[in-house]
Design an enzyme around this catalytic site. Structure first.
Site, mmCIF file in Angstrom:
data_model
loop_
_atom_site.group_PDB
_atom_site.id
_atom_site.type_symbol
_atom_site.label_atom_id
_atom_site.label_comp_id
_atom_site.label_asym_id
_atom_site.label_seq_id
_atom_site.Cartn_x
_atom_site.Cartn_y
_atom_site.Cartn_z
ATOM 1 N N LYS A 1 0.834 -1.216 0.000
ATOM 2 C CA LYS A 1 0.000 0.000 0.000
ATOM 3 C C LYS A 1 0.860 1.255 0.000
ATOM 4 C CE LYS A 1 -2.336 -2.761 -0.474
ATOM 5 N NZ LYS A 1 -2.408 -4.234 -0.423
ATOM 6 N N GLY B 1 -0.959 -9.406 -8.750
ATOM 7 C CA GLY B 1 -0.607 -8.972 -10.110
ATOM 8 C C GLY B 1 -1.187 -7.598 -10.398
ATOM 9 N N GLY C 1 -0.725 -17.052 -6.916
ATOM 10 C CA GLY C 1 -1.352 -17.540 -5.688
ATOM 11 C C GLY C 1 -0.315 -17.818 -4.618
ATOM 12 N N MET D 1 -7.344 -15.666 1.797
ATOM 13 C CA MET D 1 -6.056 -15.288 2.392
ATOM 14 C C MET D 1 -6.054 -13.775 2.585
ATOM 15 S SD MET D 1 -3.276 -17.703 0.553
ATOM 16 C CE MET D 1 -3.058 -19.403 1.052
ATOM 17 N N ALA E 1 -5.756 -10.492 5.607
ATOM 18 C CA ALA E 1 -5.308 -10.137 6.948
ATOM 19 C C ALA E 1 -6.483 -10.030 7.913
ATOM 20 C CB ALA E 1 -4.545 -8.815 6.896
ATOM 21 N N HIS F 1 -23.631 14.969 1.223
ATOM 22 C CA HIS F 1 -23.363 15.429 -0.145
ATOM 23 C C HIS F 1 -22.338 16.558 -0.107
ATOM 24 C CE1 HIS F 1 -24.046 16.548 -4.284
ATOM 25 N NE2 HIS F 1 -24.113 17.820 -3.885
HETATM 26 C C1 FAD Z 1 2.040 -8.425 -1.535
HETATM 27 C C2 FAD Z 1 0.896 -8.776 -0.627
HETATM 28 C C3 FAD Z 1 -0.078 -7.821 -0.341
HETATM 29 C C4 FAD Z 1 -1.123 -8.135 0.499
HETATM 30 N N1 FAD Z 1 -2.065 -7.167 0.745
HETATM 31 C C5 FAD Z 1 -3.109 -7.456 1.541
HETATM 32 C C6 FAD Z 1 -4.075 -6.461 1.843
HETATM 33 O O1 FAD Z 1 -3.963 -5.311 1.405
HETATM 34 N N2 FAD Z 1 -5.111 -6.791 2.635
HETATM 35 C C7 FAD Z 1 -5.260 -8.059 3.138
HETATM 36 O O2 FAD Z 1 -6.247 -8.309 3.847
HETATM 37 N N3 FAD Z 1 -4.355 -9.016 2.880
HETATM 38 C C8 FAD Z 1 -3.283 -8.748 2.103
HETATM 39 N N4 FAD Z 1 -2.353 -9.706 1.860
HETATM 40 C C9 FAD Z 1 -2.534 -11.029 2.472
HETATM 41 C C10 FAD Z 1 -2.114 -10.990 3.947
HETATM 42 O O3 FAD Z 1 -0.761 -10.574 4.014
HETATM 43 C C11 FAD Z 1 -2.283 -12.356 4.585
HETATM 44 O O4 FAD Z 1 -3.598 -12.815 4.387
HETATM 45 C C12 FAD Z 1 -2.004 -12.276 6.070
HETATM 46 O O5 FAD Z 1 -0.694 -11.832 6.321
HETATM 47 C C13 FAD Z 1 -2.197 -13.647 6.726
HETATM 48 O O6 FAD Z 1 -1.947 -13.531 8.090
HETATM 49 P P1 FAD Z 1 -1.482 -14.772 8.952
HETATM 50 O O7 FAD Z 1 -1.428 -14.271 10.362
HETATM 51 O O8 FAD Z 1 -2.315 -15.955 8.661
HETATM 52 O O9 FAD Z 1 -0.005 -15.161 8.432
HETATM 53 P P2 FAD Z 1 1.290 -14.335 8.044
HETATM 54 O O10 FAD Z 1 1.060 -12.894 8.009
HETATM 55 O O11 FAD Z 1 1.836 -14.990 6.833
HETATM 56 O O12 FAD Z 1 2.261 -14.600 9.274
HETATM 57 C C14 FAD Z 1 2.769 -15.854 9.579
HETATM 58 C C15 FAD Z 1 4.028 -15.679 10.401
HETATM 59 O O13 FAD Z 1 4.416 -16.946 10.912
HETATM 60 C C16 FAD Z 1 5.834 -17.031 10.905
HETATM 61 N N5 FAD Z 1 6.198 -18.452 10.931
HETATM 62 C C17 FAD Z 1 5.978 -19.394 9.991
HETATM 63 N N6 FAD Z 1 6.410 -20.595 10.405
HETATM 64 C C18 FAD Z 1 6.941 -20.407 11.630
HETATM 65 C C19 FAD Z 1 7.531 -21.287 12.583
HETATM 66 N N7 FAD Z 1 7.649 -22.584 12.362
HETATM 67 N N8 FAD Z 1 7.978 -20.745 13.738
HETATM 68 C C20 FAD Z 1 7.845 -19.417 13.991
HETATM 69 N N9 FAD Z 1 7.265 -18.557 13.142
HETATM 70 C C21 FAD Z 1 6.811 -19.052 11.979
HETATM 71 C C22 FAD Z 1 6.207 -16.344 9.612
HETATM 72 O O14 FAD Z 1 7.561 -15.931 9.644
HETATM 73 C C23 FAD Z 1 5.227 -15.169 9.609
HETATM 74 O O15 FAD Z 1 5.775 -14.045 10.232
HETATM 75 C C24 FAD Z 1 -1.244 -9.428 1.061
HETATM 76 C C25 FAD Z 1 -0.264 -10.391 0.798
HETATM 77 C C26 FAD Z 1 0.799 -10.064 -0.031
HETATM 78 C C27 FAD Z 1 1.843 -11.094 -0.293
HETATM 79 N N1 NAD Z 2 -5.566 -6.450 -1.330
HETATM 80 C C1 NAD Z 2 -5.539 -7.662 -0.799
HETATM 81 O O1 NAD Z 2 -6.378 -8.014 0.018
HETATM 82 C C2 NAD Z 2 -4.459 -8.607 -1.184
HETATM 83 C C3 NAD Z 2 -3.343 -8.148 -1.859
HETATM 84 C C4 NAD Z 2 -2.374 -9.066 -2.236
HETATM 85 C C5 NAD Z 2 -2.536 -10.405 -1.908
HETATM 86 N N2 NAD Z 2 -3.616 -10.814 -1.255
HETATM 87 C C6 NAD Z 2 -3.846 -12.245 -0.986
HETATM 88 O O2 NAD Z 2 -2.704 -12.991 -1.366
HETATM 89 C C7 NAD Z 2 -3.118 -14.150 -2.072
HETATM 90 C C8 NAD Z 2 -2.215 -14.396 -3.241
HETATM 91 O O3 NAD Z 2 -2.369 -13.371 -4.234
HETATM 92 P P1 NAD Z 2 -2.185 -13.710 -5.763
HETATM 93 O O4 NAD Z 2 -2.506 -12.498 -6.548
HETATM 94 O O5 NAD Z 2 -0.880 -14.384 -5.945
HETATM 95 O O6 NAD Z 2 -3.286 -14.830 -5.964
HETATM 96 P P2 NAD Z 2 -4.726 -14.763 -6.678
HETATM 97 O O7 NAD Z 2 -5.351 -16.068 -6.410
HETATM 98 O O8 NAD Z 2 -5.454 -13.523 -6.335
HETATM 99 O O9 NAD Z 2 -4.368 -14.628 -8.226
HETATM 100 C C9 NAD Z 2 -3.617 -15.579 -8.897
HETATM 101 C C10 NAD Z 2 -3.965 -15.491 -10.360
HETATM 102 O O10 NAD Z 2 -3.037 -16.263 -11.080
HETATM 103 C C11 NAD Z 2 -3.732 -16.981 -12.091
HETATM 104 N N3 NAD Z 2 -2.917 -18.141 -12.399
HETATM 105 C C12 NAD Z 2 -2.726 -19.258 -11.653
HETATM 106 N N4 NAD Z 2 -1.883 -20.091 -12.280
HETATM 107 C C13 NAD Z 2 -1.517 -19.479 -13.441
HETATM 108 C C14 NAD Z 2 -0.646 -19.829 -14.508
HETATM 109 N N5 NAD Z 2 0.006 -20.979 -14.504
HETATM 110 N N6 NAD Z 2 -0.523 -18.970 -15.532
HETATM 111 C C15 NAD Z 2 -1.194 -17.782 -15.537
HETATM 112 N N7 NAD Z 2 -2.024 -17.414 -14.557
HETATM 113 C C16 NAD Z 2 -2.168 -18.235 -13.512
HETATM 114 C C17 NAD Z 2 -5.090 -17.295 -11.463
HETATM 115 O O11 NAD Z 2 -6.070 -17.546 -12.446
HETATM 116 C C18 NAD Z 2 -5.360 -16.022 -10.672
HETATM 117 O O12 NAD Z 2 -6.057 -15.056 -11.418
HETATM 118 C C19 NAD Z 2 -4.545 -13.952 -2.510
HETATM 119 O O13 NAD Z 2 -5.306 -15.011 -1.995
HETATM 120 C C20 NAD Z 2 -4.984 -12.676 -1.891
HETATM 121 O O14 NAD Z 2 -6.147 -12.824 -1.123
HETATM 122 C C21 NAD Z 2 -4.595 -9.939 -0.887
#
Ligand code: FAD
Ligand code: NAD
Length: 466
Positions: free
Chosen positions: A50, A185, A271, A318, A320, A444
């Site tokens: 963000k 993406g 994914g 997936m 937060a 508004h």
């Molecule tokens: C680029 C990106 C952007 C995103 N943007 C958003 C968004 O805008 N809004 C949203 O809702 N979601 C977003 N997400 C998804 C969001 O980050 C996840 O859904 C969320 O972090 C999941 O929370 P969690 O607590 O399940 O796990 P995580 O946040 O993945 O935390 C798990 C933690 O466990 C630790 N861990 C793992 N194994 C062990 C172990 N054996 N011992 C000790 N520690 C361990 C890891 O190091 C990690 O710190 C985004 C994800 C990505 C990749």
């Molecule tokens: N704003 C947010 O809440 C936010 C931001 C980033 C990530 N996330 C979470 O992180 C997770 C992962 O994000 P993501 O964007 O990687 O997953 P995603 O599931 O959103 O998108 C993956 C995309 O890749 C495509 N795909 C899969 N295999 C493919 C292939 N072989 N060739 C071409 N396309 C292919 C799928 O059809 C899908 O559209 C999501 O579940 C999402 O909820 C959330």
């Protein structure tokens, strides 16, 4: 040391759950394998993405809309290292905030990899190789997820990258090839498109963000196309090769032809997968499903009753905020309360600009489930507030039950949709009808009027400003 609760993982699910446990009087430890707390979301996910989305949007506006607003700038340039440095600062401040919260709630913070020794014992292996063992009456697995890839697209973290590397690039790519036009993406592709990169999306499905309501994908594609992006839908990637200064991506077209795309970076965003590596689930007898996710029942309990799991490592979206709700749910369940999560009403947001936000059923889902429905839509360009700020792209679409008028789903693409969706969540939690929202006063001029107008349109086609 014996704890009431051991939380493994400090992401949004882990730290929120640990705080709720402590609030309820449970002696709690949190284990995190990395030096900083906050998990994927705070370190390499929600927060840094963000920060870059906002910075790149400022640049884009300065370059493309300021002049029309009557603001003249000369020598406008992108300073990507500074943009990345600001992002890193935001991450540092945010993760330090979690350390403060752990201290404030008297939660023991232990850094190292946690793994089961038996169903009540966790061994923590620290960065210096030393080990510590603790026991817990209850253990919560909150270990999150990692980026997924396929053998045909090996990640080298240099030119073939995941979201993690895309958050720390030191140059704007000339041509970024994005595999997967889902949430990551769309968000990170749009960051670099705004900063001047040519971006090509190769997507297996037939649209962007294919799991959301189809209207949203179509609208999002229109706005991202304006940034000069190319789209290869229903295309299959067969090979990704780093040739030194370039990446060559081989793709099968829907007609069965083979084409290649050449860029300087390739973002693989296809994914994420549940992460349980190193946990030694077998020692506790905890079962995972065929996708590697920890199996849980409706109470988020694994097959071992005192071991729970939450967030990205289990089934469901997936997100937060989904993980956070589950952290709170487990803490309250442990002390005998009866919490509830309404999974259908967890909103989803894509933070492109304009933003996409949704809650409830998509039109495709209501059709598939045979639910009688009606639709009301309202475009942002008909809104005075949107014209004043030049944010006229997008629309709000409301799905309501044809007979009862209850709101079934709300889908928005437009400025500030991420914040506006909260009103729809509240309305739906209280089972509001489209008529109910139509009769509530909306200030508004605000963007929220688009939701009211879409509800008026859904009620009986009586939107005022259209
Ligand atoms: C680029 C990106 C952007 C995103 N943007 C958003 C968004 O805008 N809004 C949203 O809702 N979601 C977003 N997400 C998804 C969001 O980050 C996840 O859904 C969320 O972090 C999941 O929370 P969690 O607590 O399940 O796990 P995580 O946040 O993945 O935390 C798990 C933690 O466990 C630790 N861990 C793992 N194994 C062990 C172990 N054996 N011992 C000790 N520690 C361990 C890891 O190091 C990690 O710190 C985004 C994800 C990505 C990749
Ligand atoms: N704003 C947010 O809440 C936010 C931001 C980033 C990530 N996330 C979470 O992180 C997770 C992962 O994000 P993501 O964007 O990687 O997953 P995603 O599931 O959103 O998108 C993956 C995309 O890749 C495509 N795909 C899969 N295999 C493919 C292939 N072989 N060739 C071409 N396309 C292919 C799928 O059809 C899908 O559209 C999501 O579940 C999402 O909820 C959330």
């Amino acid at each position: 040391m014996e704890y009431d609760v051991i939380m493994i993982g400090s992401g949004p699910g882990g730290y929120t759950g640990a705080i709720r446990c402590a609030q309820l009087g449970l002696k709690t430890a949190i284990i995190e394998k990395y030096p900083s707390l906050g998990g994927t979301c705070l370190n390499v996910g929600c927060i840094p993405s963000k920060a870059l989305l906002d910075s790149s949007e400022h640049y884009y506006n300065a370059a493309h809309t300021f002049a029309e607003h009557g603001i003249k700038l000369e020598d406008l340039k992108v300073d990507l290292p500074q943009m990345i440095a600001r992002k890193t600062n935001v991450v540092d401040q945010t993760t330090k905030g979690i350390v403060f919260l752990m201290k404030k709630n008297k939660i023991d913070e232990i850094h190292g990899v946690g793994s089961f020794v038996d169903p009540h014992t966790i061994k923590i292996t620290k960065a210096d190789g030393s080990e510590q063992t603790i026991t817990g009456k209850n253990i919560i697995i909150a270990t999150g997820s990692k980026p997924m890839s396929f053998p045909s697209m090996p990640i080298d973290k240099k030119r073939v990258i995941t979201s993690t590397e895309a958050l720390t690039l030191q140059e704007v790519p000339k041509h970024l090839i994005v595999i997967g036009a889902g949430v990551i993406g769309a968000e990170l592709g749009s960051v670099y498109a705004r900063l001047g990169a040519k971006v090509s999306f190769v997507e297996f499905a037939d649209s962007m963000i294919p799991t959301m309501d189809k209207t949203m994908g179509k609208e999002l594609q229109k706005v991202i196309k304006k940034l000069g992006a190319d789209f290869y839908f229903s295309h299959k990637v067969t090979k990704v090769e780093n040739t030194g200064d370039e990446v060559v991506v081989s793709v099968d077209t829907p007609k069965g032809e083979q084409i290649t795309l050449t860029g300087d970076y390739c973002l693989v965003s296809v994914g994420r997968r549940a992460y349980t590596d190193g946990l030694n689930l077998e020692a506790a007898g905890v079962k995972a499903d065929n996708r590697g996710r920890v199996e849980v029942d409706d109470y988020l309990r694994t097959n071992v009753p005192h071991i729970y799991a939450l967030g990205d490592v289990i089934r469901g979206a997936m997100l937060a905020h989904k993980a956070e709700e589950e952290g709170t749910f487990i803490a309250e369940t442990i002390v005998g309360q009866k919490p509830h999560i309404h999974y259908r009403l967890i909103p989803g947001v894509v933070y492109t600009w304009p933003e996409v936000a949704a809650v409830g059923y998509t039109e495709e889902e209501v059709k598939q489930e045979g639910i009688p429905y009606k639709v009301g839509s309202f475009p942002f360009k008909a809104l005075g507030r949107a014209r004043a700020s030049m944010d006229v792209d997008g629309l709000v679409k409301v799905l309501a039950h044809k007979e009862t008028d209850e709101i079934l789903g709300v889908h928005m693409i437009g400025a500030r949709a991420a914040d506006m969706i909260a009103e729809a969540v509240v309305a739906m939690e209280f089972r509001a009808s489209a008529e109910d929202v139509s009769r509530m006063s909306h200030a508004h001029p605000t963007y929220t009027e688009a939701f009211k107008e879409a509800c008026l349109a859904a009620t009986d086609n009586r939107a005022i400003n259209m």
